[in-house]
Design a protein around this motif. Structure first.
Motif, short mmCIF file in Angstrom:
data_model
loop_
_atom_site.label_atom_id
_atom_site.label_comp_id
_atom_site.label_asym_id
_atom_site.label_seq_id
_atom_site.Cartn_x
_atom_site.Cartn_y
_atom_site.Cartn_z
N GLY A 1 75.29 65.94 53.01
CA GLY A 1 75.95 65.63 54.16
C GLY A 1 75.21 65.21 55.44
N ILE A 2 74.06 64.50 54.95
CA ILE A 2 73.44 63.90 56.06
C ILE A 2 73.54 62.32 56.11
CG2 ILE A 2 70.68 63.59 56.77
CD1 ILE A 2 69.90 66.10 55.16
N SER A 3 73.94 62.02 57.21
CA SER A 3 74.28 60.69 57.29
C SER A 3 73.33 59.50 57.56
CB SER A 3 75.40 60.47 58.47
OG SER A 3 74.88 60.89 59.61
N LYS A 4 72.10 59.94 58.00
CA LYS A 4 70.92 59.40 58.30
C LYS A 4 70.30 58.58 57.39
CE LYS A 4 69.89 62.77 61.72
NZ LYS A 4 68.96 63.80 62.35
N THR A 5 69.98 57.31 57.73
CA THR A 5 69.31 56.15 56.35
C THR A 5 67.90 56.05 56.90
OG1 THR A 5 70.29 54.40 57.54
CG2 THR A 5 71.52 55.49 55.77
N ASP A 6 67.44 56.35 57.95
CA ASP A 6 66.12 56.18 58.33
C ASP A 6 65.27 57.47 58.37
OD1 ASP A 6 63.55 55.61 59.33
OD2 ASP A 6 64.38 54.75 61.21
N PRO A 7 64.18 57.54 57.31
CA PRO A 7 63.43 58.77 57.22
C PRO A 7 62.90 59.24 58.39
CG PRO A 7 63.03 57.09 55.32
CD PRO A 7 63.89 56.25 56.39
N ASP A 8 62.39 58.61 59.22
CA ASP A 8 61.81 58.88 60.42
C ASP A 8 62.68 59.80 61.29
OD1 ASP A 8 59.45 58.08 59.70
OD2 ASP A 8 59.84 55.95 60.58
N GLU A 9 63.92 59.61 61.27
CA GLU A 9 65.09 60.23 61.76
C GLU A 9 65.38 61.62 61.35
OE1 GLU A 9 68.43 57.76 62.45
OE2 GLU A 9 67.37 56.11 63.52
N LEU A 10 64.94 61.94 60.18
CA LEU A 10 65.37 63.44 60.00
C LEU A 10 64.59 64.59 60.65
CD1 LEU A 10 66.55 61.92 57.37
CD2 LEU A 10 65.63 63.54 55.98
N THR A 11 65.21 65.49 61.03
CA THR A 11 64.78 66.90 61.62
C THR A 11 64.13 67.46 60.78
OG1 THR A 11 66.69 68.20 61.04
CG2 THR A 11 66.88 66.95 63.08
N PRO A 12 63.07 68.41 61.09
CA PRO A 12 62.35 69.25 60.17
C PRO A 12 63.20 69.95 59.15
CG PRO A 12 61.36 69.53 62.36
CD PRO A 12 62.59 68.61 62.47
N GLU A 13 64.53 70.42 59.64
CA GLU A 13 65.25 71.09 58.65
C GLU A 13 65.83 70.36 57.69
OE1 GLU A 13 67.85 73.71 56.88
OE2 GLU A 13 65.98 74.23 58.06
N ALA B 1 54.39 67.59 53.50
CA ALA B 1 53.49 66.84 52.29
C ALA B 1 54.41 66.41 51.41
CB ALA B 1 52.41 67.72 52.02
N LEU B 2 55.30 66.95 50.92
CA LEU B 2 56.25 66.52 49.92
C LEU B 2 57.09 65.42 50.42
CD1 LEU B 2 57.06 67.70 46.92
CD2 LEU B 2 58.97 69.27 48.19
N PHE B 3 57.63 65.44 51.60
CA PHE B 3 58.53 64.22 52.10
C PHE B 3 57.52 63.13 52.16
CE2 PHE B 3 60.36 62.18 55.69
CZ PHE B 3 61.56 61.91 55.44
N ASN B 4 56.38 63.41 52.65
CA ASN B 4 55.37 62.12 52.95
C ASN B 4 55.14 61.44 51.49
OD1 ASN B 4 55.28 62.62 55.83
ND2 ASN B 4 53.39 63.41 55.38
N GLU C 1 53.18 48.15 56.74
CA GLU C 1 53.79 48.17 58.25
C GLU C 1 53.95 49.47 58.89
OE1 GLU C 1 55.18 46.20 55.79
OE2 GLU C 1 53.53 44.56 56.31
N GLY C 2 53.71 50.64 58.02
CA GLY C 2 54.07 52.02 58.57
C GLY C 2 55.35 52.39 58.42
N LYS C 3 56.33 51.48 57.94
CA LYS C 3 57.69 51.89 57.66
C LYS C 3 58.14 52.57 56.46
CE LYS C 3 60.64 50.38 60.35
NZ LYS C 3 61.30 51.34 61.09
N LEU D 1 57.29 61.86 48.75
CA LEU D 1 58.67 60.96 48.42
C LEU D 1 59.11 59.84 49.22
CD1 LEU D 1 60.61 64.26 48.07
CD2 LEU D 1 59.87 63.08 46.17
N CYS D 2 58.58 59.78 50.29
CA CYS D 2 58.89 58.54 51.45
C CYS D 2 57.78 58.14 51.97
CB CYS D 2 60.18 59.01 52.31
SG CYS D 2 61.59 59.50 51.71
N PRO D 3 56.62 57.35 51.09
CA PRO D 3 55.51 57.05 51.83
C PRO D 3 55.83 55.98 52.68
CG PRO D 3 55.55 56.22 49.63
CD PRO D 3 56.79 57.27 49.74
#
Length: 543
Positions: free
Chosen positions: A109-121, A81-84, A92-94, A86-88
Motif C-alpha cells: 500500500g505504499i505509492s512512492k516510487t523514489d527510495p529516498d522518499e520512504l519514511t523509516p517505518e 543497512a538492509l535497505f541500503n 550519481e548517488g541516485k 537492496l537499493c544501493p
C-alpha cells in the motif's frame, strides 16, 4: 485404470506429460508408451528432452536459496543497512527500485516510487520480510528418487551458525513451478503465477511470495523456453505434443493447457485432441475437471477409460505385482471370476466420470494372455455401469488398425455429448466442504483432520485462499488412502495429515495418509537395465 479425455470433436493430436527421471530410472522404466503408439525418438523422450525439468529444478532451487539467504541477511543487518543494500545508490548517488520491488510496494500500500522518499517505518516494512522459518513450505527439489533427502537440515556451515533449520527435498515434478507450467495460459500469465507463489509466512502471519523476495522475473527468465511444448510423433506418425509433467499424486497430473490449446488449433474444426488425465477417475479425472478445466475454459467431449484384464484381476483379489518378478499365474491364464470381481473398480471409475456430464467409452486393452471370455465380462460390466460403449483394442500389437472401432465409438460419443460440464463443488464453498465432496466421490464415509491440517486450513482461510480448487495428494492404487484396499472400497474415513498451498499454480493440496512428495528407489531399480552401446551410441533399456 488410466483415463484420456477428448477435448474436441480425421486428424488427431495427442498431448502427453513429459516423464520424470525419478520413475524412469527408479521404478517404471521408459515412459514413451509401447507398441505402435510409442513416442519417438524414444531415448530423447525418456531422458532430458528440451531440458524443461532441469529448468524447473534450477528455478525451484534458486527460490529455496533466496529464502534462506534472506533470513540470514535480515538476522545480521539493521533496517537501514538492509535497505541500503537492496537499493544501493548509483554513481550519481541516485537510488531506484527494481520493477519487482514496485510490486512489493503496491502490495504494502505504499505509492512512492523514489527510495529516498520512504519514511523509516516504510523502509522497515519494505526491506524486512521477517520470514518465520517454521512456516516455510518451499522445499528443494531434484529429479531423482532419493528417499534419504526427504528430511534434511540446512545452515550447518560455520558462517551460518545459529541458522540451522529442518527441511527436505521433493522430486522435481512435485514442484509448484511444474504445476504452474502445466496450468499457465501464456508467458504473461506464467510471470504472474510464479510471482505470487507463497513460500511461507512472516512472523505476523502474512503470506510471503516469490515477488516479495524479488524473484518472480528471474524465475520466468529461467522458464521462458520451458513454456513451449515439444512436437514429437508415434511410430505411425501421429503428432504428439509433450509438455509439462506434474506429479499426478501431488499436483494435477495432466499435460499442459498450452499444449491442449495448440493442439486444438492444429486439428481445426472437426479434428480430435486426446489429452491424458493421469491415473484414474479419483486422481486424474477429478483434477482434470475441477482444476484444469476451470483454468483452461475448455470442455471435454468424451472420456476414454483404458482398462486391462490384469488390472481388473488385481482389483478382484489377485496378488500384487512386484517389479522385477515374473507375473503370477493368475495374470497369464484365464480366470473369468477374478475379472468379474474386479469390474466393481471399473464401474466406480465409470460412474464417477459420468458424474461430470461426459460420455464414457471404455477401451479394453487386449494382450496375448487375455481371453475372449474375460474381455466379454469386462464389456458387459462396462455397459451395465453406464458406459456409452466398450471396445476391445489391439493397437499395441496392430497399431492404428487395432483401434478403428475405438475411434468410431469415440466419435459417436463426442457427437452425442449434450450435457454441460458439471463440477464436483463450487469454488466459493469452504476448504473442508470441498475436501469432503472429493472424499465422498472416492467412497469415504467421512474425513479425519490432523491438528496440523486444521491449523493450515484455518490459516489459508484467513489469508483469503479458500476459494481455490482442491488437489488431493493421494495414492493412485486405490480409491482410498490405503494402496492395498482394492476394488471399490466404501465407508472408510479419509485421513488428512497436512494441507499445503500452491497459490501460484492455483490450488490447495491436502496430503492424504502417508503420501510422500519424494519417492524412493526399490531394491532393484530400472537403472540396472539401462546402458549404452558405445559403438553405435544407441540407448538400451528405456523402452
Amino acid at each position: 485404470m488410466t483415463i484420456n479425455v477428448v477435448l474436441y470433436d480425421t486428424n488427431v493430436v495427442t498431448c502427453v506429460r513429459q516423464p520424470s527421471q525419478g520413475p524412469t530410472f527408479g521404478i517404471k522404466g521408459g515412459a514413451a508408451g509401447g507398441g505402435y503408439s510409442q513416442v519417438i525418438p524414444m531415448d530423447e523422450f525418456n531422458l532430458h528432452m528440451t531440458g524443461d525439468i532441469h529448468a524447473i529444478t534450477a528455478a525451484n532451487n534458486l527460490l529455496a536459496a533466496a529464502i534462506d539467504t534472506r533470513i540470514f541477511h535480515e538476522a545480521s543487518q539493521s533496517d537501514k543497512a538492509l535497505f541500503n543494500r537492496l537499493c544501493p545508490p548509483n554513481k550519481e548517488g541516485k537510488r531506484r527500485f527494481a520493477d519487482v520491488m514496485l510490486r512489493r510496494l503496491i502490495k504494502l500500500g505504499i505509492s512512492k516510487t523514489d527510495p529516498d522518499e520512504l519514511t523509516p517505518e516504510e523502509v522497515r516494512r519494505f526491506a524486512r520480510l521477517d520470514i518465520d522459518p517454521a512456516s516455510i513450505t518451499w522445499r528443494r527439489v531434484m529429479d531423482v528418487n532419493d528417499r534419504f533427502l526427504r528430511k534434511i537440515t540446512v545452515g550447518q556451515g560455520p558462517e551460518e551458525k545459529g541458522m540451522v533449520r529442518e527441511t527436505g527435498f521433493d522430486i522435481s515434478v512435485a514442484s509448484e513451478i511444474m504445476a504452474v507450467l502445466a496450468l499457465t495460459t501464456s508467458l504473461a500469465d506464467m510471470r504472474e503465477r510464479l510471482g505470487r507463489m507463497v513460500i511461507g509466512n512472516s512472523k505476523a502471519g502474512e503470506p510471503v511470495t516469490a515477488d516479495d523476495l524479488g524473484l518472480g522475473g528471474a524465475l520466468t527468465v529461467l522458464m521462458k523456453d520451458a513454456i513451449h511444448p515439444t512436437l514429437m510423433q508415434t511410430l505411425e506418425g501421429t503428432p504428439v505434443l509433450v509438455h509439462a509433467g506434474p506429479f499426478a499424486n501431488i499436483a494435477h497430473g495432466n499435460s499442459s493447457i498450452v499444449a491442449d490449446k495448440i493442439a486444438l488449433k492444429l486439428v481445426g474444426k472437426g479434428g480430435f485432441v486426446v489429452t491424458e488425465a493421469g491415473f484414474g477417475a479419483d486422481i486424474g479425472t477429478e483434477k482434470f475437471m475441477d482444476i484444469k478445466c476451470r483454468y483452461s475454459g475448455l470442455t471435454p467431449q468424451c472420456a476414454i477409460i483404458v482398462a486391462t484384464i490384469r488390472a481388473l484381476k488385481m482389483h478382484g483379489g489377485g496378488p500384487d505385482v512386484v517389479a522385477g518378478k515374473p507375473l503370477d499365474h493368475a495374470y497369464v491364464s484365464e480366470n473369468v471370476a477374478l475379472v468379474e470381481a474386479g469390474c466393481v473398480n471399473l464401474a466406480k471409475h465409470i460412474s464417477n466420470t459420468k458424474g461430470y456430464g461426459v460420455n464414457v467409452v471404455v477401451a479394453i486393452n487386449k494382450f496375448a494372455t487375455d481371453t475372449d471370455a474375460e474381455m466379454e465380462v469386462v464389456k458387459k460390466a462396462a455397459m451395465a455401469a453406464g458406459a456409452f460403449d466398450a471396445v476391445v483394442c489391439s493397437h499395441h500389437a496392430h497399431g492404428g488398425k487395432g483401434a478403428v472401432d475405438l475411434g468410431v465409438a469415440v466419435q459417436r460419443a463426442c457427437e452425442s455429448q449434450a450435457e454441460p460440464l458439471k463440477f464436483l463443488y463450487p469454488l466459493d464453498s469452504s476448504i473442508k466442504e470441498k475436501i469432503e465432496s472429493i472424499a465422498k466421490f472416492y467412497g469415504a464415509s467421512g474425513v479425519e483432520y490432523s491438528e496440523q491440517a486444521e491449523k493450515q486450513i484455518e490459516m489459508y482461510t484467513k489469508q483469503g485462499f479458500s476459494n481455490l480448487p482442491i488437489c488431493m495428494a493421494k495414492t493412485q492404487y486405490s480409491f482410498s488412502h490405503v494402496p492395498s484396499m482394492k476394488g471399490a472400497p466404501s465407508d472408510f474415513v479419509l485421513p488428512i495429515r497436512d494441507v499445503r498451498a500452491s497459490i501460484g499454480a492455483g490450488f490447495i493440496y491436502p496430503l492424504v495418509g502417508t503420501m510422500s512428495t519424494m519417492p524412493g528407489l526399490p531394491t532393484r531399480p530400472c537403472f540396472y537395465e539401462i546402458d549404452i552401446d558405445t559403438t553405435t551410441g544407441k540407448v538400451m533399456g528405456l523402452s
